[in-house]
Design a protein around this motif. Structure first.
Motif, PDB file in Angstrom:
ATOM      1  N   MET A 265       1.161  -1.487   0.125  1.00  0.00           N
ATOM      2  CA  MET A 265      -0.442  -0.239  -0.147  1.00  0.00           C
ATOM      3  C   MET A 265       1.360   1.498  -0.303  1.00  0.00           C
ATOM      4  SD  MET A 265      -3.386   0.295   1.667  1.00  0.00           S
ATOM      5  CE  MET A 265      -4.418   0.236   0.983  1.00  0.00           C
ATOM      6  N   ILE A 266       0.545   2.382  -0.598  1.00  0.00           N
ATOM      7  CA  ILE A 266       1.229   3.410  -0.679  1.00  0.00           C
ATOM      8  C   ILE A 266       1.091   4.841   0.364  1.00  0.00           C
ATOM      9  CG2 ILE A 266      -0.375   4.841  -1.789  1.00  0.00           C
ATOM     10  CD1 ILE A 266       3.013   5.245  -3.810  1.00  0.00           C
ATOM     11  N   ALA A 267      -0.114   4.535   0.998  1.00  0.00           N
ATOM     12  CA  ALA A 267       0.520   5.566   2.685  1.00  0.00           C
ATOM     13  C   ALA A 267       1.302   4.830   3.450  1.00  0.00           C
ATOM     14  CB  ALA A 267      -0.887   4.587   3.316  1.00  0.00           C
ATOM     15  N   PRO A 268       2.009   4.016   3.744  1.00  0.00           N
ATOM     16  CA  PRO A 268       3.080   3.487   4.613  1.00  0.00           C
ATOM     17  C   PRO A 268       4.371   4.780   3.574  1.00  0.00           C
ATOM     18  CG  PRO A 268       2.240   1.769   4.673  1.00  0.00           C
ATOM     19  CD  PRO A 268       1.361   2.124   3.492  1.00  0.00           C
ATOM     20  N   LEU A 269       3.990   4.670   2.229  1.00  0.00           N
ATOM     21  CA  LEU A 269       5.456   4.529   1.451  1.00  0.00           C
ATOM     22  C   LEU A 269       5.282   6.471   1.710  1.00  0.00           C
ATOM     23  CD1 LEU A 269       8.078   4.030   0.342  1.00  0.00           C
ATOM     24  CD2 LEU A 269       6.357   3.961  -2.187  1.00  0.00           C
ATOM     25  N   THR A 270       4.775   7.144   1.444  1.00  0.00           N
ATOM     26  CA  THR A 270       4.311   8.315   1.491  1.00  0.00           C
ATOM     27  C   THR A 270       4.709   8.820   3.007  1.00  0.00           C
ATOM     28  OG1 THR A 270       2.174   7.963   0.538  1.00  0.00           O
ATOM     29  CG2 THR A 270       2.449  10.631   1.610  1.00  0.00           C
ATOM     30  N   ILE A 271       3.996   7.851   3.915  1.00  0.00           N
ATOM     31  CA  ILE A 271       4.239   8.561   5.414  1.00  0.00           C
ATOM     32  C   ILE A 271       6.176   8.493   5.558  1.00  0.00           C
ATOM     33  CG2 ILE A 271       4.297   7.976   8.201  1.00  0.00           C
ATOM     34  CD1 ILE A 271       1.246   6.766   7.406  1.00  0.00           C
TER      35      ILE A 271
ATOM     36  N   THR B 126      -4.350   5.135   9.374  1.00  0.00           N
ATOM     37  CA  THR B 126      -4.507   6.373   9.887  1.00  0.00           C
ATOM     38  C   THR B 126      -4.604   7.334   8.124  1.00  0.00           C
ATOM     39  OG1 THR B 126      -2.770   6.819  11.839  1.00  0.00           O
ATOM     40  CG2 THR B 126      -2.757   8.636  10.413  1.00  0.00           C
ATOM     41  N   SER B 127      -4.004   6.920   7.374  1.00  0.00           N
ATOM     42  CA  SER B 127      -3.998   6.968   6.061  1.00  0.00           C
ATOM     43  C   SER B 127      -6.125   7.404   5.283  1.00  0.00           C
ATOM     44  CB  SER B 127      -3.273   6.766   5.110  1.00  0.00           C
ATOM     45  OG  SER B 127      -2.241   7.178   5.739  1.00  0.00           O
ATOM     46  N   PHE B 128      -6.028   5.890   5.789  1.00  0.00           N
ATOM     47  CA  PHE B 128      -7.266   6.083   5.135  1.00  0.00           C
ATOM     48  C   PHE B 128      -9.119   6.929   5.844  1.00  0.00           C
ATOM     49  CE2 PHE B 128     -11.688   3.742   5.954  1.00  0.00           C
ATOM     50  CZ  PHE B 128     -11.468   3.161   4.398  1.00  0.00           C
ATOM     51  N   VAL B 129      -8.485   7.284   7.309  1.00  0.00           N
ATOM     52  CA  VAL B 129     -10.181   7.383   8.153  1.00  0.00           C
ATOM     53  C   VAL B 129      -8.996   9.423   7.619  1.00  0.00           C
ATOM     54  CG1 VAL B 129     -10.068   8.454  10.157  1.00  0.00           C
ATOM     55  CG2 VAL B 129      -9.524   6.186   9.997  1.00  0.00           C
ATOM     56  N   MET B 130      -7.733   9.337   7.646  1.00  0.00           N
ATOM     57  CA  MET B 130      -7.513  11.057   6.645  1.00  0.00           C
ATOM     58  C   MET B 130      -8.199  11.369   5.617  1.00  0.00           C
ATOM     59  SD  MET B 130      -4.010  13.226   7.060  1.00  0.00           S
ATOM     60  CE  MET B 130      -2.983  12.179   6.401  1.00  0.00           C
ATOM     61  N   GLY B 131      -7.934  10.218   4.867  1.00  0.00           N
ATOM     62  CA  GLY B 131      -8.866  10.371   3.226  1.00  0.00           C
ATOM     63  C   GLY B 131     -10.730  10.308   3.550  1.00  0.00           C
ATOM     64  N   VAL B 132     -10.756   9.317   4.169  1.00  0.00           N
ATOM     65  CA  VAL B 132     -12.041   9.494   4.315  1.00  0.00           C
ATOM     66  C   VAL B 132     -12.867  10.650   4.940  1.00  0.00           C
ATOM     67  CG1 VAL B 132     -14.164   8.527   6.008  1.00  0.00           C
ATOM     68  CG2 VAL B 132     -12.501   7.892   4.177  1.00  0.00           C
ATOM     69  N   PHE B 133     -11.888  11.378   6.329  1.00  0.00           N
ATOM     70  CA  PHE B 133     -12.680  12.465   6.320  1.00  0.00           C
ATOM     71  C   PHE B 133     -12.181  13.819   4.979  1.00  0.00           C
ATOM     72  CE2 PHE B 133     -11.004  11.927  11.363  1.00  0.00           C
ATOM     73  CZ  PHE B 133     -12.559  11.373  11.442  1.00  0.00           C
ATOM     74  N   LEU B 134     -11.471  13.636   4.571  1.00  0.00           N
ATOM     75  CA  LEU B 134     -11.037  14.979   3.332  1.00  0.00           C
ATOM     76  C   LEU B 134     -11.923  14.991   2.519  1.00  0.00           C
ATOM     77  CD1 LEU B 134      -7.140  14.946   3.441  1.00  0.00           C
ATOM     78  CD2 LEU B 134      -8.445  16.377   4.195  1.00  0.00           C
ATOM     79  N   VAL B 135     -12.867  13.578   1.838  1.00  0.00           N
ATOM     80  CA  VAL B 135     -13.557  13.105   0.970  1.00  0.00           C
ATOM     81  C   VAL B 135     -14.974  13.779   1.542  1.00  0.00           C
ATOM     82  CG1 VAL B 135     -14.699  11.802   0.218  1.00  0.00           C
ATOM     83  CG2 VAL B 135     -12.615  11.107   0.178  1.00  0.00           C
TER      84      VAL B 135
ATOM     85  N   SER C 266      -3.227   7.491  19.057  1.00  0.00           N
ATOM     86  CA  SER C 266      -3.764   6.373  17.822  1.00  0.00           C
ATOM     87  C   SER C 266      -3.863   7.143  16.593  1.00  0.00           C
ATOM     88  CB  SER C 266      -5.351   6.337  17.981  1.00  0.00           C
ATOM     89  OG  SER C 266      -6.301   7.005  18.674  1.00  0.00           O
ATOM     90  N   ALA C 267      -4.670   6.372  15.781  1.00  0.00           N
ATOM     91  CA  ALA C 267      -5.168   7.109  14.499  1.00  0.00           C
ATOM     92  C   ALA C 267      -5.907   8.493  14.346  1.00  0.00           C
ATOM     93  CB  ALA C 267      -5.942   6.261  13.327  1.00  0.00           C
ATOM     94  N   LEU C 268      -6.914   8.482  15.246  1.00  0.00           N
ATOM     95  CA  LEU C 268      -7.480   9.921  15.691  1.00  0.00           C
ATOM     96  C   LEU C 268      -6.957  10.611  16.432  1.00  0.00           C
ATOM     97  CD1 LEU C 268     -11.150   8.428  16.208  1.00  0.00           C
ATOM     98  CD2 LEU C 268     -10.438   9.942  14.243  1.00  0.00           C
ATOM     99  N   GLU C 269      -6.510  10.567  17.286  1.00  0.00           N
ATOM    100  CA  GLU C 269      -5.167  11.150  17.847  1.00  0.00           C
ATOM    101  C   GLU C 269      -4.352  11.723  16.976  1.00  0.00           C
ATOM    102  OE1 GLU C 269      -5.486   9.348  22.445  1.00  0.00           O
ATOM    103  OE2 GLU C 269      -4.008   8.676  21.526  1.00  0.00           O
ATOM    104  N   SER C 270      -3.830  11.259  16.549  1.00  0.00           N
ATOM    105  CA  SER C 270      -2.839  11.619  15.341  1.00  0.00           C
ATOM    106  C   SER C 270      -3.439  13.088  14.725  1.00  0.00           C
ATOM    107  CB  SER C 270      -2.041  10.706  15.206  1.00  0.00           C
ATOM    108  OG  SER C 270      -1.449  10.143  15.525  1.00  0.00           O
ATOM    109  N   ILE C 271      -4.198  12.276  14.533  1.00  0.00           N
ATOM    110  CA  ILE C 271      -5.251  13.561  13.324  1.00  0.00           C
ATOM    111  C   ILE C 271      -5.409  14.863  14.471  1.00  0.00           C
ATOM    112  CG2 ILE C 271      -7.431  13.574  12.066  1.00  0.00           C
ATOM    113  CD1 ILE C 271      -6.855  10.949  11.199  1.00  0.00           C
ATOM    114  N   THR C 272      -6.313  14.705  15.094  1.00  0.00           N
ATOM    115  CA  THR C 272      -6.226  15.657  16.210  1.00  0.00           C
ATOM    116  C   THR C 272      -5.317  16.509  16.635  1.00  0.00           C
ATOM    117  OG1 THR C 272      -8.776  14.641  16.614  1.00  0.00           O
ATOM    118  CG2 THR C 272      -8.377  15.926  18.311  1.00  0.00           C
TER     119      THR C 272
END
Length: 158
Positions: free
Chosen positions: A1-7, A41-50, A81-87
């Motif tokens: 998956m591309i998300a870890p590579l981007t990170i 985290t990347s998936f949740v961020m993407g969903v939020f952005l969409v 966590s994923a949500l805490e990082s985004i927050t």
């Protein structure tokens, strides 16, 4: 998956901006540590952005800037966590989204050069922009530490 590579790319730029050197292995560290957390985290961020973009395009752009520090936070605070990082990214970007937008605009001419060179210029522009944005993250983080504000908040939501 591309998300870890981007990170991993963000982590590599952060290491360069902190003058700790650039190790090619840094690019793959997100695959080795907490892989699923990075993907989620990347998936949740993407969903939020969409969802924000469906509401209104400008809102999606603003939220994109709000979430843009998340990869760096994943490196500096792996316990979140994923949500805490985004927050935490949203909290750090409070009052700094216009600065991030202006930073992006300052590279607009370079991005045009990259397009005019049929993408070849992006081999030079990409690392330059990534390292500059990592330095921007460190400057915001340093301001937070200097002002004695907590490193991460407990608020939830968008």
């Amino acid at each position: 998956m591309i998300a870890p590579l981007t990170i991993g790319w963000s982590w590599l730029a952060l290491g360069v901006s902190r003058e700790k050197g650039a190790s090619f292995s840094t690019l793959f560290k997100p695959f080795q540590t907490r892989y699923f957390k990075h993907v989620i985290t990347s998936f949740v961020m993407g969903v939020f952005l969409v969802l924000w973009t469906l509401l209104f395009i400008v809102t999606g752009i603003i939220k994109g800037f709000s979430y843009s520090l998340t990869p760096y936070i994943l490196r500096d605070q792996p316990e979140l966590s994923a949500l805490e990082s985004i927050t935490e990214s949203r909290r750090l970007m409070d009052g700094h989204k216009m600065e991030a937008f202006m930073l992006f605009l300052s590279f607009f001419g370079w991005f045009l050069v990259g397009i005019l060179t049929l993408g070849i210029g992006f081999f030079f522009i990409g690392p330059y922009f990534s390292t500059t944005y990592a330095t921007f993250y460190d400057s915001i983080r340093d301001k937070q530490v200097d002002s004695n504000e907590p490193v991460h908040g407990t608020e939830q939501g968008f």
